[in-house]
Scaffold this motif. Sequence first.
Motif, PDB file in Angstrom:
ATOM      1  N   ALA A 197       1.055  -1.184   0.084  1.00  0.00           N
ATOM      2  CA  ALA A 197      -0.081   0.084  -0.028  1.00  0.00           C
ATOM      3  C   ALA A 197       1.033   1.312  -0.010  1.00  0.00           C
ATOM      4  O   ALA A 197       0.664   2.197  -0.707  1.00  0.00           O
ATOM      5  N   GLU A 198       1.930   1.221   0.781  1.00  0.00           N
ATOM      6  CA  GLU A 198       2.760   2.248   0.885  1.00  0.00           C
ATOM      7  C   GLU A 198       3.514   2.469  -0.518  1.00  0.00           C
ATOM      8  O   GLU A 198       3.770   3.486  -0.932  1.00  0.00           O
ATOM      9  N   ALA A 199       3.845   1.370  -1.164  1.00  0.00           N
ATOM     10  CA  ALA A 199       4.560   1.464  -2.307  1.00  0.00           C
ATOM     11  C   ALA A 199       3.624   2.183  -3.440  1.00  0.00           C
ATOM     12  O   ALA A 199       4.285   3.037  -4.360  1.00  0.00           O
ATOM     13  N   MET A 200       2.297   2.040  -3.267  1.00  0.00           N
ATOM     14  CA  MET A 200       1.562   2.645  -4.238  1.00  0.00           C
ATOM     15  C   MET A 200       1.169   4.124  -4.132  1.00  0.00           C
ATOM     16  O   MET A 200       1.195   4.693  -4.919  1.00  0.00           O
ATOM     17  N   GLU A 201       1.641   4.364  -2.798  1.00  0.00           N
ATOM     18  CA  GLU A 201       1.522   5.782  -2.450  1.00  0.00           C
ATOM     19  C   GLU A 201       2.809   6.408  -2.897  1.00  0.00           C
ATOM     20  O   GLU A 201       2.721   7.527  -3.514  1.00  0.00           O
ATOM     21  N   ALA A 202       3.980   5.648  -3.006  1.00  0.00           N
ATOM     22  CA  ALA A 202       4.908   6.332  -3.504  1.00  0.00           C
ATOM     23  C   ALA A 202       4.953   6.370  -4.848  1.00  0.00           C
ATOM     24  O   ALA A 202       5.676   7.309  -5.738  1.00  0.00           O
ATOM     25  N   VAL A 203       4.352   5.426  -5.547  1.00  0.00           N
ATOM     26  CA  VAL A 203       4.095   5.488  -7.224  1.00  0.00           C
ATOM     27  C   VAL A 203       3.323   6.930  -7.449  1.00  0.00           C
ATOM     28  O   VAL A 203       3.729   7.505  -8.367  1.00  0.00           O
ATOM     29  N   GLU A 204       2.328   7.205  -6.589  1.00  0.00           N
ATOM     30  CA  GLU A 204       1.575   8.628  -6.868  1.00  0.00           C
ATOM     31  C   GLU A 204       2.495   9.562  -6.880  1.00  0.00           C
ATOM     32  O   GLU A 204       2.508  10.569  -7.366  1.00  0.00           O
ATOM     33  N   LEU A 205       3.561   9.494  -5.899  1.00  0.00           N
ATOM     34  CA  LEU A 205       4.509  10.585  -5.831  1.00  0.00           C
ATOM     35  C   LEU A 205       5.326  10.850  -6.871  1.00  0.00           C
ATOM     36  O   LEU A 205       5.454  11.687  -7.419  1.00  0.00           O
ATOM     37  N   VAL A 206       5.700   9.720  -7.512  1.00  0.00           N
ATOM     38  CA  VAL A 206       6.724   9.745  -8.686  1.00  0.00           C
ATOM     39  C   VAL A 206       5.841  10.388  -9.840  1.00  0.00           C
ATOM     40  O   VAL A 206       6.255  11.022 -10.713  1.00  0.00           O
ATOM     41  N   LYS A 207       4.567   9.892  -9.920  1.00  0.00           N
ATOM     42  CA  LYS A 207       3.683  10.203 -10.832  1.00  0.00           C
ATOM     43  C   LYS A 207       3.662  11.858 -10.940  1.00  0.00           C
ATOM     44  O   LYS A 207       3.674  12.642 -12.122  1.00  0.00           O
ATOM     45  N   ARG A 208       3.425  12.515  -9.632  1.00  0.00           N
ATOM     46  CA  ARG A 208       3.172  13.854  -9.613  1.00  0.00           C
ATOM     47  C   ARG A 208       4.744  14.500  -9.870  1.00  0.00           C
ATOM     48  O   ARG A 208       4.351  15.648 -10.363  1.00  0.00           O
ATOM     49  N   THR A 209       5.623  13.784  -9.598  1.00  0.00           N
ATOM     50  CA  THR A 209       6.952  14.291  -9.869  1.00  0.00           C
ATOM     51  C   THR A 209       7.272  14.651 -11.385  1.00  0.00           C
ATOM     52  O   THR A 209       7.572  15.582 -11.833  1.00  0.00           O
ATOM     53  N   ARG A 210       6.797  13.602 -11.831  1.00  0.00           N
ATOM     54  CA  ARG A 210       6.885  13.818 -13.625  1.00  0.00           C
ATOM     55  C   ARG A 210       6.023  14.882 -13.973  1.00  0.00           C
ATOM     56  O   ARG A 210       6.253  15.660 -14.888  1.00  0.00           O
ATOM     57  N   ALA A 211       4.714  14.994 -13.524  1.00  0.00           N
ATOM     58  CA  ALA A 211       3.933  15.709 -13.899  1.00  0.00           C
ATOM     59  C   ALA A 211       4.471  17.090 -13.759  1.00  0.00           C
ATOM     60  O   ALA A 211       3.866  18.260 -14.291  1.00  0.00           O
ATOM     61  N   SER A 212       5.209  17.454 -12.738  1.00  0.00           N
ATOM     62  CA  SER A 212       5.778  18.540 -12.564  1.00  0.00           C
ATOM     63  C   SER A 212       6.913  19.045 -13.185  1.00  0.00           C
ATOM     64  O   SER A 212       7.459  20.198 -13.265  1.00  0.00           O
ATOM     65  N   GLY A 213       7.266  17.994 -14.310  1.00  0.00           N
ATOM     66  CA  GLY A 213       8.275  18.579 -15.280  1.00  0.00           C
ATOM     67  C   GLY A 213       9.545  17.700 -15.293  1.00  0.00           C
ATOM     68  O   GLY A 213      10.642  18.038 -15.743  1.00  0.00           O
ATOM     69  N   VAL A 214       9.547  16.667 -14.533  1.00  0.00           N
ATOM     70  CA  VAL A 214      10.975  16.052 -14.155  1.00  0.00           C
ATOM     71  C   VAL A 214      10.874  14.693 -14.908  1.00  0.00           C
ATOM     72  O   VAL A 214       9.844  14.024 -14.829  1.00  0.00           O
ATOM     73  N   THR A 215      11.986  14.326 -15.490  1.00  0.00           N
ATOM     74  CA  THR A 215      12.164  13.182 -16.354  1.00  0.00           C
ATOM     75  C   THR A 215      12.358  12.173 -15.379  1.00  0.00           C
ATOM     76  O   THR A 215      13.277  12.591 -14.407  1.00  0.00           O
ATOM     77  N   VAL A 216      12.283  10.974 -15.238  1.00  0.00           N
ATOM     78  CA  VAL A 216      12.555  10.063 -14.192  1.00  0.00           C
ATOM     79  C   VAL A 216      13.103   8.738 -14.898  1.00  0.00           C
ATOM     80  O   VAL A 216      12.408   7.906 -15.677  1.00  0.00           O
ATOM     81  N   LEU A 217      14.265   8.016 -14.359  1.00  0.00           N
ATOM     82  CA  LEU A 217      14.929   6.830 -14.574  1.00  0.00           C
ATOM     83  C   LEU A 217      14.693   6.041 -13.260  1.00  0.00           C
ATOM     84  O   LEU A 217      15.374   6.539 -12.305  1.00  0.00           O
ATOM     85  N   PHE A 218      14.062   4.955 -13.106  1.00  0.00           N
ATOM     86  CA  PHE A 218      13.988   4.291 -11.862  1.00  0.00           C
ATOM     87  C   PHE A 218      14.375   2.694 -11.891  1.00  0.00           C
ATOM     88  O   PHE A 218      14.206   2.193 -13.043  1.00  0.00           O
ATOM     89  N   ILE A 219      14.968   2.370 -10.977  1.00  0.00           N
ATOM     90  CA  ILE A 219      15.325   0.862 -10.936  1.00  0.00           C
ATOM     91  C   ILE A 219      14.454   0.365  -9.831  1.00  0.00           C
ATOM     92  O   ILE A 219      14.206   0.973  -8.870  1.00  0.00           O
ATOM     93  N   GLU A 220      13.764  -0.726 -10.141  1.00  0.00           N
ATOM     94  CA  GLU A 220      12.776  -1.272  -9.532  1.00  0.00           C
ATOM     95  C   GLU A 220      12.676  -2.870  -9.316  1.00  0.00           C
ATOM     96  O   GLU A 220      12.608  -3.454 -10.254  1.00  0.00           O
ATOM     97  N   HIS A 221      12.391  -3.420  -8.386  1.00  0.00           N
ATOM     98  CA  HIS A 221      12.174  -5.062  -8.198  1.00  0.00           C
ATOM     99  C   HIS A 221      10.701  -5.187  -8.085  1.00  0.00           C
ATOM    100  O   HIS A 221      10.343  -6.412  -8.679  1.00  0.00           O
ATOM    101  N   LEU A 222       9.905  -4.689  -7.837  1.00  0.00           N
ATOM    102  CA  LEU A 222       8.498  -4.554  -7.514  1.00  0.00           C
ATOM    103  C   LEU A 222       7.752  -4.391  -8.776  1.00  0.00           C
ATOM    104  O   LEU A 222       7.706  -3.099  -9.375  1.00  0.00           O
ATOM    105  N   MET A 223       7.172  -5.490  -9.536  1.00  0.00           N
ATOM    106  CA  MET A 223       6.813  -5.550 -10.767  1.00  0.00           C
ATOM    107  C   MET A 223       5.540  -4.562 -10.775  1.00  0.00           C
ATOM    108  O   MET A 223       5.134  -3.641 -11.943  1.00  0.00           O
ATOM    109  N   PRO A 224       4.505  -4.650 -10.003  1.00  0.00           N
ATOM    110  CA  PRO A 224       3.509  -3.808  -9.838  1.00  0.00           C
ATOM    111  C   PRO A 224       3.513  -2.317  -9.940  1.00  0.00           C
ATOM    112  O   PRO A 224       3.224  -1.646 -10.538  1.00  0.00           O
ATOM    113  N   VAL A 225       4.715  -2.058  -9.489  1.00  0.00           N
ATOM    114  CA  VAL A 225       5.261  -0.719  -9.528  1.00  0.00           C
ATOM    115  C   VAL A 225       5.846  -0.384 -10.794  1.00  0.00           C
ATOM    116  O   VAL A 225       5.668   0.669 -11.320  1.00  0.00           O
ATOM    117  N   VAL A 226       6.556  -1.142 -11.381  1.00  0.00           N
ATOM    118  CA  VAL A 226       7.116  -1.012 -12.482  1.00  0.00           C
ATOM    119  C   VAL A 226       5.908  -0.928 -13.685  1.00  0.00           C
ATOM    120  O   VAL A 226       5.838  -0.077 -14.287  1.00  0.00           O
TER     121      VAL A 226
END
Length: 238
Positions: A170-199
Amino acid sequence: MLKATGLTKRFGGVVAASEVSLEVHGGEILAVIGPNGAGKSTLLNLLSGLIRPDAGRIEFLGLDITRTVPEVRAWKGLGRAFQIVQPFLEMTVRENLMVGAIYGKPGTPLRTAQKVVEQVIELTGLSSKADTEAGELTLLEDKRLELARALCTRPKLLLLDEVMAGLRPAEAMEAVELVKRTRASGVTVLFIEHLMPVVRALADRVVVMDYGQVIAEGRYDEVAANAQVREAYLGRSA
Ligand SMILES: Nc1ncnc2c1ncn2[C@@H]1O[C@H](COP(=O)(O)OP(=O)(O)OP(=O)(O)O)[C@@H](O)[C@H]1O
Ligand SMILES: [Mg+2]
């Protein structure tokens, strides 16, 4: 935005990155995945400048940064958040972020830094914790703070290495929203992740590494259906 060509890095007999080439396009969220030891963190360390490649070249915003030290890369807009969060524990969240805002770009006026910090506090949902000492934060709040610290350096491209590690689903999904907001604010993102639902939830595009090489690249459903990718994951965990 970023173009890596033929990046190679050896550690003794181990070729941690072997002629890795990849591009990051402005505005996208790109995931780098792969089994343990595939070379993902090595790639990120090469891109952020913590380590130097034995061969290859890195261009960022059209400039050759292959030999540029990490802090200069950061000043140019290449930001990074770490998996192991190391805030100043006796300073408040706001004070920690001020450090990022001031030192992330030399010559930042105090007023500008304050403005940036307040915007980032809002964006990352840290308003109610702004005056809390960093040592008193929960793990999820720690992660928010680390992302916020990186954002205070005002990156154009943000590199994230397993920032969701240790979070509950549940926390990871909150963090997903945070990364989405980050991109929406104009930041390009490259991330490494093991959690496939997050990817799946985040990535516009996925690059898959194995044994130091890029073995596949495409949309999530494309790489998930790729036989070589399935072999890399399933063949070894069995
Ligand atoms: N500083 C180093 N010294 C020696 N070997 C290293 C070093 N950094 C990485 N390696 C080796 O390089 C290979 C790639 O490691 P890397 O940490 O990049 O993998 P990773 O894909 O990030 O793995 P994980 O998913 O476990 O984080 C591994 O064999 C690792 O042991
Ligand atoms: Mg790693």
